[in-house]
Motif scaffolding. Structure first.
Motif, short mmCIF file in Angstrom:
data_model
loop_
_atom_site.label_atom_id
_atom_site.label_comp_id
_atom_site.label_asym_id
_atom_site.label_seq_id
_atom_site.Cartn_x
_atom_site.Cartn_y
_atom_site.Cartn_z
N ILE A 326 0.88 -1.18 0.00
CA ILE A 326 0.00 0.00 0.00
C ILE A 326 0.91 1.22 0.00
CG2 ILE A 326 -1.76 1.31 1.24
CD1 ILE A 326 -2.85 -1.31 0.26
N THR A 327 0.80 2.07 -1.02
CA THR A 327 1.74 3.19 -1.14
C THR A 327 1.08 4.56 -0.97
OG1 THR A 327 1.45 2.97 -3.54
CG2 THR A 327 3.43 2.00 -2.56
N ALA A 328 -0.23 4.62 -0.97
CA ALA A 328 -0.91 5.90 -0.74
C ALA A 328 -2.36 5.63 -0.35
CB ALA A 328 -0.88 6.77 -2.00
N ILE A 329 -2.86 6.49 0.53
CA ILE A 329 -4.27 6.38 0.92
C ILE A 329 -4.76 7.78 1.30
CG2 ILE A 329 -3.62 5.76 3.29
CD1 ILE A 329 -6.20 3.99 3.33
N ALA A 330 -5.89 8.15 0.73
CA ALA A 330 -6.43 9.49 0.97
C ALA A 330 -7.95 9.44 0.82
CB ALA A 330 -5.83 10.50 0.00
N ALA A 331 -8.60 10.45 1.36
CA ALA A 331 -10.05 10.59 1.23
C ALA A 331 -10.36 11.64 0.17
CB ALA A 331 -10.66 10.99 2.56
N ILE A 349 -9.48 16.85 -1.78
CA ILE A 349 -8.63 15.81 -1.21
C ILE A 349 -8.45 16.09 0.28
CG2 ILE A 349 -6.37 14.70 -1.28
CD1 ILE A 349 -8.08 14.29 -3.76
N LYS A 350 -8.61 15.05 1.09
CA LYS A 350 -8.40 15.16 2.53
C LYS A 350 -7.53 14.00 3.00
CE LYS A 350 -11.48 18.55 3.38
NZ LYS A 350 -11.13 19.86 4.00
N THR A 351 -6.78 14.22 4.06
CA THR A 351 -6.11 13.09 4.70
C THR A 351 -7.15 12.28 5.46
OG1 THR A 351 -5.66 14.26 6.76
CG2 THR A 351 -4.01 14.48 5.00
N MET A 352 -6.80 11.05 5.80
CA MET A 352 -7.73 10.21 6.56
C MET A 352 -8.04 10.85 7.92
SD MET A 352 -8.40 7.75 4.51
CE MET A 352 -9.03 6.33 5.40
N GLN A 353 -7.04 11.47 8.50
CA GLN A 353 -7.23 12.11 9.80
C GLN A 353 -8.25 13.24 9.73
OE1 GLN A 353 -3.58 13.71 11.36
NE2 GLN A 353 -4.35 13.83 13.45
N GLU A 354 -8.34 13.89 8.58
CA GLU A 354 -9.24 15.04 8.43
C GLU A 354 -10.71 14.63 8.32
OE1 GLU A 354 -6.80 18.57 6.18
OE2 GLU A 354 -7.12 16.71 5.04
N VAL A 355 -10.99 13.37 7.94
CA VAL A 355 -12.39 12.99 7.73
C VAL A 355 -12.97 12.10 8.83
CG1 VAL A 355 -12.24 13.24 5.23
CG2 VAL A 355 -11.80 11.01 6.26
N PHE A 417 -2.00 13.81 -4.73
CA PHE A 417 -0.70 14.23 -4.21
C PHE A 417 -0.52 15.74 -4.19
CE2 PHE A 417 0.12 9.95 -6.13
CZ PHE A 417 0.08 9.28 -4.93
N LYS A 418 -1.54 16.47 -4.63
CA LYS A 418 -1.49 17.93 -4.52
C LYS A 418 -1.69 18.38 -3.07
CE LYS A 418 -3.16 18.65 -9.24
NZ LYS A 418 -4.27 19.16 -10.09
N HIS A 419 -2.26 17.49 -2.26
CA HIS A 419 -2.45 17.81 -0.84
C HIS A 419 -1.08 17.90 -0.17
CE1 HIS A 419 -3.66 17.55 3.35
NE2 HIS A 419 -4.93 17.65 2.99
N PRO A 420 -0.80 18.98 0.57
CA PRO A 420 0.54 19.16 1.15
C PRO A 420 0.97 18.07 2.12
CG PRO A 420 -1.04 20.75 2.06
CD PRO A 420 -1.70 20.10 0.89
N HIS A 421 0.02 17.35 2.73
CA HIS A 421 0.38 16.30 3.68
C HIS A 421 0.49 14.91 3.04
CE1 HIS A 421 -1.38 19.06 7.02
NE2 HIS A 421 -0.12 19.32 6.78
N LEU A 422 0.40 14.86 1.70
CA LEU A 422 0.50 13.58 1.01
C LEU A 422 1.74 13.50 0.12
CD1 LEU A 422 -3.26 13.14 0.02
CD2 LEU A 422 -2.05 12.04 1.91
#
Length: 453
Positions: A326-331, A349-355, A417-422
């Motif tokens: 698993i190389t990437a995971i996002a909401a 795009i959100k991180t998992m923590q954000e949702v 991957f445009k999200h700064p935390h990804l």
């Protein structure tokens, strides 16, 4: 971690090959890509763990002096330097600063990881191949920018054709067939997935079938009526669509006995229209669409954040040992009124923590999604043709916590991957997309029957 070695080219020497001190074995031949030279190698006399090769031998091998460390594969007295990775694509321009147009930035970022990987990687199209001499004028991305260097045919080829149209061009099909059949070069990530084909093949695997929403090719209104009765809403999708284009949601409201259709106009405007009959809906909304090229999929009551639908993008890649990771995971959160969560439809795009409201909820969702996507990756590798090295999954989680596969992409987009935390995920996916070439190169050398079975 596999080791790679610095390559040094001796300018004032002839017919010389010093191999790293820790590489044990008798070397009588050296190879780079599909070129090879008979040459007796000796252990580096100063005990250094570098490979030193004379300029004349490097010239015969067409080995460029890129200052990039490479892996060494010793088999049956032949020392293979590599991997040399050819990335096949189309859409080249005459402009040196942007040789692949708008995709030049993507490819420059992809090639920038070659030192981390320990590989030589270049971009090429069918127009860059010299069949008579067995060479390619490859586009390398170096410190000075793009540079064209003539190299042998590569050890492996990574398919990055941009769309189905380019994939079906006769010249590109001929290149693929010839390099695979005549030169036995493994070609990974060939072809774009067909949604119905993916669904039908995954149904053969019991472990994967649990993640599949009911899906059928469009055949009749009665079939849609039945699915609306069972699920309340369905999605109509192009079988070969991408980026969310052409997706329609049909909802049956039992109270008013009316049908609603949510979709996005070609000008980008979201629409929600009401019809008294399914026939009227199709006559108006789908009048210019080819229904035999559409599929009907069970509607899922997905998780919501602030009343907006959420689904998930997960990337999987094969690593340099040939194992799925698993190389990437996002909401992805849909914009108000949108039928999909795609960025071009206004999604975010959100991180998992954000949702998720709590670390426990996040951990449970991540665990379920990872398990599902690794299971699906193994199944697709088994049931689909060709060598698959990366997949992008669009997944959903319903209100009961069940995980669903919405779509699998053989050439996943990179908008998350445009999200700064990804950014770390961005680097990892790029690195592993080339890392897999190390495994394929070694297998082609040692166990070719496994690669080409």
């Amino acid at each position: 971690m596999r080791k790679h070695y610095q390559i040094e080219i001796a300018e004032n020497a002839k017919n010389l090959l010093y191999i790293p001190a820790e590489v044990q074995g008798n070397v009588k031949r050296i190879a780079y890509g599909t070129l090879a030279v008979e040459l007796h190698g000796i252990t580096h006399p100063k005990g250094k763990n570098i490979l030193l090769i004379s300029e004349d031998i490097a010239a015969k091998l067409r080995l460029p002096n890129l200052k990039t460390p490479l892996h060494l594969f010793l088999h049956e007295q032949t020392l293979y330097l590599g991997p040399l990775v050819g990335i096949f694509t189309s859409g080249f321009t005459p402009f040196p600063l942007r040789p692949i147009g708008e995709r030049s930035l993507f490819f420059s970022k992809l090639l920038s990881v070659e030192k981390l990987v320990g590989a030589h990687a270049f971009i090429f199209g069918e127009e860059h191949i010299d069949w008579e001499n067995g060479t390619i004028d490859g586009l390398f991305y170096l410190e000075r920018g793009w540079q064209k260097i003539t190299v042998p045919f590569p050890n492996v080829i990574y398919d990055r054709l941009p769309n189905r149209r380019s994939e079906k061009k006769v010249n590109n099909l001929n290149v693929k067939e010839r390099l695979q059949k005549e030169y036995l070069i493994p070609w990974y990530n060939p072809g774009f997935f067909n949604k119905m084909d993916v669904y039908e093949r995954l149904q053969q695997d019991p472990a994967s079938a649990v993640y599949l929403p009911e899906t059928h090719p469009f055949t009749s209104f009665s079939m849609i009526e039945k699915m609306l009765t069972n699920y309340g809403h369905v999605f109509i999708k192009p079988i070969n669509g991408s980026l969310g284009f052409g997706i329609h949601q049909i909802i049956f409201d039992r109270e008013s006995q009316a049908y609603f259709c949510r979709y996005r106009e070609r000008d980008g405007e979201n629409k929600l229209r009401k019809y008294q009959t399914l026939e009227a809906l199709f006559k108006h909304v789908f009048k210019s669409r080819s229904l035999p090229h559409m599929l009907v999929q069970q509607g899922i009551h997905s998780l919501r954040v602030n009343k907006q639908t959420v689904d998930f993008r997960i990337h999987t890649n094969k690593d340099n040992e040939g194992n799925w990771q698993i190389t990437a995971i996002a909401a992805k959160v849909a914009s108000p009124g949108s039928v999909t969560t795609h960025i071009n439809n206004g999604g975010m795009i959100k991180t998992m923590q954000e949702v998720f409201n709590s670390p426990e909820q996040e951990e449970e969702a991540v665990k379920k999604l990872k398990k599902a996507c690794l299971t699906l990756s193994h199944a697709l590798e088994t049931y689909m043709e060709g060598i698959i090295g990366e997949i992008g999954f669009d997944m959903g989680i319903d209100r009961d916590g069940n995980v669903w596969l919405f779509e699998a992409n053989s050439k996943p987009g990179r908008s998350i991957f445009k999200h700064p935390h990804l950014k770390a995920f961005d680097l990892l996916t790029r690195r592993l997309s080339l890392d897999f070439s190390i495994f394929l190169t070694e297998q082609t050398i040692i166990n070719p029957e496994e690669v080409f079975k």
